[in-house]
Design an enzyme around this catalytic site. Sequence first.
Site, short mmCIF file in Angstrom:
data_model
loop_
_atom_site.label_atom_id
_atom_site.label_comp_id
_atom_site.label_asym_id
_atom_site.label_seq_id
_atom_site.Cartn_x
_atom_site.Cartn_y
_atom_site.Cartn_z
N HIS A 1 0.22 5.95 6.36
CA HIS A 1 0.19 5.83 4.78
C HIS A 1 0.61 7.14 4.80
CE1 HIS A 1 -2.20 1.80 5.83
NE2 HIS A 1 -1.14 1.86 4.24
N SER B 1 0.10 -0.84 -0.20
CA SER B 1 0.08 0.18 0.33
C SER B 1 0.97 1.35 0.04
CB SER B 1 -0.91 0.13 1.12
OG SER B 1 -0.41 -0.49 2.55
N ASP C 1 -4.11 7.04 9.46
CA ASP C 1 -3.36 6.38 10.50
C ASP C 1 -2.10 6.17 10.82
OD1 ASP C 1 -2.61 6.03 8.09
OD2 ASP C 1 -3.06 4.91 7.66
#
Length: 269
Positions: A227, A77, A224
């Site tokens: 990221h 990701s 979060d």
Amino acid sequence: MINISSYLAKPLIITAALSVTLVVSGCQKEPDVNKADDSTQTTSTQSTSTQTNETQKTTTANEQHQAPLTILALGDSLTEGLGVDNDANYPAQLEARLKELGYKDVKVVNSGLSGETSTGLVNRLDWVLQTKPNITILTVGANDAIRGIDVATVEANIRTAVKRLQDNGSEVILGGMQIYDNLGSDYVTSFAAIYPRVAKDMNVTLIPFFLDGVGGDPKLNQADAIHPTKEGYTIIVNDNILPILQPEIKKLEENSKAPSTSTPTETTQ
């Protein structure tokens, strides 16, 4: 009585004088009317030649980065760009930045997959290798660490991925990863040691820490805390990737220009 000898002598003297004059006149070098023109033409030719050489140099410089270049961004990701717009993830920003730097025919393929583990990445290598990358930026392992997967397994998978990429003609840049201390110091230390060890053993270029300058900074990460934001990816591209990537591109360019030593040269007898 007319002296015939004296009478004939005068015309002969005049004739002789005229002959001498004509001979002298004929022997004199005529002005070279073309000399100045030749000099001008020579100067003009030299000037044109110089301008042509300069133009060729400029053209060569402009075409320096024109060879097609495919860069594969392979990972999880962090590569895919979870949570940011399509033009904000690092592969998109990297391609845009490279084009600004003169690499007009460059393509950065985003092959990031959220949740990807090193095992999953190995399993899809056949698919991603269809892009025929000149260079691969490999960043994987974070999701393995989150799951507490054995460090030896992660390392074995990364080695497999690197070898497969190399065997298919791709130069590999390995993005080093670090993790939080919640899995214990031994695991954290062992995990971080994977990347420099693999880079050394397999002769690949290493980005020591892919998230350097961004990881752990709330201003550069999403809610979060994992990221990066668009701004975070910009720092990753400019500070962490490009200083490592550009020398690798230069090597490829030099190798592509080097004469082949495997083809015999025909000798004319």
